[in-house]
Scaffold this motif. Structure first.
Motif, PDB file in Angstrom:
ATOM      1  N   ASN A   1       9.612   2.803  -0.071  1.00 36.12           N
ATOM      2  CA  ASN A   1       8.710   1.652  -0.023  1.00 36.12           C
ATOM      3  C   ASN A   1       8.592   0.993  -1.395  1.00 36.12           C
ATOM      4  O   ASN A   1       8.602  -0.244  -1.500  1.00 36.12           O
TER       5      ASN A   1
ATOM      6  N   GLU B   1       2.460   1.695  -3.469  1.00 39.39           N
ATOM      7  CA  GLU B   1       1.496   2.176  -4.457  1.00 39.39           C
ATOM      8  C   GLU B   1       1.172   3.651  -4.235  1.00 39.39           C
ATOM      9  O   GLU B   1       0.914   4.389  -5.196  1.00 39.39           O
ATOM     10  N   LYS B   2       1.203   4.090  -2.988  1.00 46.75           N
ATOM     11  CA  LYS B   2       0.985   5.514  -2.705  1.00 46.75           C
ATOM     12  C   LYS B   2       2.133   6.347  -3.276  1.00 46.75           C
ATOM     13  O   LYS B   2       1.906   7.438  -3.824  1.00 46.75           O
ATOM     14  N   GLU B   3       3.369   5.851  -3.162  1.00 43.14           N
ATOM     15  CA  GLU B   3       4.520   6.560  -3.752  1.00 43.14           C
ATOM     16  C   GLU B   3       4.445   6.533  -5.275  1.00 43.14           C
ATOM     17  O   GLU B   3       4.824   7.502  -5.935  1.00 43.14           O
ATOM     18  N   GLY B   4       4.000   5.405  -5.833  1.00 45.83           N
ATOM     19  CA  GLY B   4       3.684   5.343  -7.258  1.00 45.83           C
ATOM     20  C   GLY B   4       4.820   5.085  -8.216  1.00 45.83           C
ATOM     21  O   GLY B   4       4.576   4.794  -9.389  1.00 45.83           O
TER      22      GLY B   4
ATOM     23  N   HIS C   1      11.663   7.226  -2.790  1.00 42.20           N
ATOM     24  CA  HIS C   1      10.544   6.283  -2.846  1.00 42.20           C
ATOM     25  C   HIS C   1      10.990   4.964  -2.181  1.00 42.20           C
ATOM     26  O   HIS C   1      11.104   3.918  -2.838  1.00 42.20           O
TER      27      HIS C   1
ATOM     28  N   ASN D   1       0.508  -0.287 -10.319  1.00 41.06           N
ATOM     29  CA  ASN D   1       0.461   1.081  -9.798  1.00 41.06           C
ATOM     30  C   ASN D   1       1.811   1.600  -9.309  1.00 41.06           C
ATOM     31  O   ASN D   1       1.881   2.676  -8.711  1.00 41.06           O
ATOM     32  N   VAL D   2       2.866   0.834  -9.558  1.00 37.42           N
ATOM     33  CA  VAL D   2       4.219   1.268  -9.182  1.00 37.42           C
ATOM     34  C   VAL D   2       5.088   1.276 -10.441  1.00 37.42           C
ATOM     35  O   VAL D   2       5.502   0.234 -10.939  1.00 37.42           O
TER      36      VAL D   2
ATOM     37  N   ALA E   1       0.833  -1.214   0.000  1.00 35.14           N
ATOM     38  CA  ALA E   1       0.000   0.000   0.000  1.00 35.14           C
ATOM     39  C   ALA E   1       0.861   1.256   0.000  1.00 35.14           C
ATOM     40  O   ALA E   1       0.579   2.221  -0.726  1.00 35.14           O
ATOM     41  N   ALA E   2       1.932   1.238   0.784  1.00 39.33           N
ATOM     42  CA  ALA E   2       2.819   2.406   0.855  1.00 39.33           C
ATOM     43  C   ALA E   2       3.544   2.618  -0.466  1.00 39.33           C
ATOM     44  O   ALA E   2       3.728   3.758  -0.919  1.00 39.33           O
TER      45      ALA E   2
END
Length: 352
Positions: free
Chosen positions: A283, A52-55, A281, A81-82, A49-50
Motif C-alpha cells: 500500500n 500509513e499503517k505500513e509506515g 509494503h 507518516n510513510v 490509511a493502509a
C-alpha cells in the motif's frame, strides 16, 4: 467513502442546498473538498490509511541519490507518516542485485525504478499489476512495458562554466567545434539508460559522423553524470552534455554553471518504475507511485529535482520553454540498437 462528485451533482439537481452549507456539512464530517480531491488523486482515503499503517517502503532506484532524496522529501511533506528507504546504484549494478535477490527469493524492494528499459526486460515478471489514477495523461510511447511507468524523466542539456569565460555553445553540434578541443566533458554511453538515450539521439539526429567529430575534439570521459557535472564546476572541463537533474539543483544552490537547451532537442529518458509483486509494503508502494506520478509529484520532480516530465500539463525546468523540443527514443529501437551502437561508441571514443 463520501463522494464529493456525487454531492455536487445532487446539489445542482436539487438547487436548494447552498454550497456553503454543503461545505460546512463536509467539514463537520472531517472532509474538505480540497482534501478529498487530493485523496482521490493519490488513490483514496483507504489506500492512504493502509499505507500509513505500513509506515514505510523500500525504493530501489538508478536515479541520482540527491535528486531522489529531494523527491522523497516532497512526498513526506504530503505524507509524513510513510518513510522511504532508498537503495541507489547505477543501472547495471542495480539490475544484477535485483536478479540475484529474485533468484534467492529475497527481493526486498517495494518499488523498483530503472532508467534502462533493456535491463528491466530480464526481470519484468517481478512487477505487480499497477496503474496510477491519472494513467490516461501519460503518452502511449511511455507505456510499452506493462505495469511500468515514467516516474521520473531525465533530459540531457549542455552546461558550461561561467567564470571560465568559455564562449557559451548554442547547439549540440557546437561541442564538436575545434575551439572547444580538450574542454568538453562527456558521460560514457554505457553508463546507464539516459546516456544510451543521448548517444542514440546523437547518431540519429546529429548525423552518422557526429561521434567521430566529437571524439576528434579529445573530450574527457566520465563514468556517470554526477562526476561530469562536478568536473565542469571545478573547471576540469569547461562544458559538456549532462543530465538536467545533475546541474539545475546545484545552480539553484550557487554553482557557477549555466544551462543551454539546444535547438536540436533534449534527449529524454523516461524511467520505468513499478510496484513489486512480493512487496512487504504494497500500500505504501502504491501510494508513493500514485503521488510521484501525479501533477504534484511531477511538479516537485521538475521544480526541485531539475528533471523533465512527460505528464500532460507538467511544468518545464528553469530556463526551458514551450518551444523546448523533447526527444523520446523509439522503444523497440532503444532495445534493438543498444548493444551494437554502444560497441560502436566505445570504439569511436577509445573507451574500454
Amino acid at each position: 467513502m463520501y463522494n464529493i462528485d456525487q454531492a455536487d451533482t445532487k446539489t445542482k439537481r436539487m438547487g436548494l442546498v447552498p454550497r456553503l452549507l454543503l461545505g460546512a456539512l463536509l467539514a463537520g464530517m472531517g472532509f474538505t473538498v480540497n482534501a478529498a480531491a487530493a485523496g482521490a488523486a493519490f488513490g483514496g482515503a483507504g489506500l492512504i490509511a493502509a499505507a500509513e499503517k505500513e509506515g514505510k517502503l523500500v525504493l530501489y532506484t538508478a536515479n541520482q541519490l540527491e535528486s531522489e532524496q529531494d523527491l522523497v522529501a516532497a512526498f513526506n511533506k504530503r505524507f509524513p507518516n510513510v518513510k522511504v528507504e532508498i537503495v541507489r546504484a547505477p543501472g547495471s549494478r542495480l539490475a544484477t542485485r535485483i536478479e540475484t535477490e529474485v533468484a534467492a527469493n529475497k527481493l526486498t524492494a517495494d518499488v523498483i525504478d530503472m532508467s534502462d528499459r533493456g535491463l528491466v526486460a530480464s526481470f519484468q515478471e517481478v512487477f505487480a499489476d499497477y496503474a496510477p489514477p491519472n494513467a490516461n495523461l501519460y503518452p502511449a510511447k511511455t507505456k510499452d512495458l506493462k505495469n511500468l511507468w515514467p516516474k521520473t524523466s531525465w533530459g540531457f542539456v549542455i552546461a558550461y562554466n561561467v567564470p571560465s569565460g568559455v564562449e557559451p555553445p548554442k547547439s549540440w553540434k557546437d561541442l564538436a567545434d575545434s575551439k572547444y578541443e580538450g574542454k568538453v566533458g562527456i558521460v560514457v554511453a554505457n553508463s546507464g539508460g539516459s546516456t544510451w538515450t543521448r548517444a542514440m539521439f546523437e547518431r540519429q539526429e546529429l548525423g552518422e559522423d557526429y561521434w567521430a567529430r566529437l571524439a576528434a575534439n579529445k573530450p574527457v570521459l566520465y563514468p556517470s553524470g554526477a562526476p561530469a557535472a562536478s568536473g565542469i564546476v571545478r573547471g576540469e572541463v569547461l562544458l559538456g552534455g549532462v543530465q538536467s537533474n545533475a546541474v539545475i539543483p546545484s545552480i539553484k544552490k550557487g554553482s557557477p554553471l549555466k544551462v543551454v537547451y539546444p535547438p536540436e532537442g533534449i534527449p529524454v529518458t523516461t524511467s520505468v518504475a513499478g510496484v513489486v509483486k512480493t512487496a512487504a509494503h504494497p500500500n505504501a508502494a502504491r501510494l508513493y507511485m500514485n503521488w510521484v506520478l501525479s501533477q504534484e509529484g511531477q511538479s516537485a520532480w521538475v521544480t526541485q529535482g531539475g528533471g523533465f516530465s512527460v505528464l500532460e500539463g507538467a511544468p518545464q525546468p528553469d530556463g526551458a520553454s514551450a518551444s523546448t523540443k523533447l526527444w523520446i527514443p523509439d522503444a523497440k529501437e532503444y532495445i534493438a540498437l543498444r548493444t551494437q551502437w554502444i560497441s560502436d561508441w566505445d570504439k569511436t571514443f577509445n573507451h574500454k
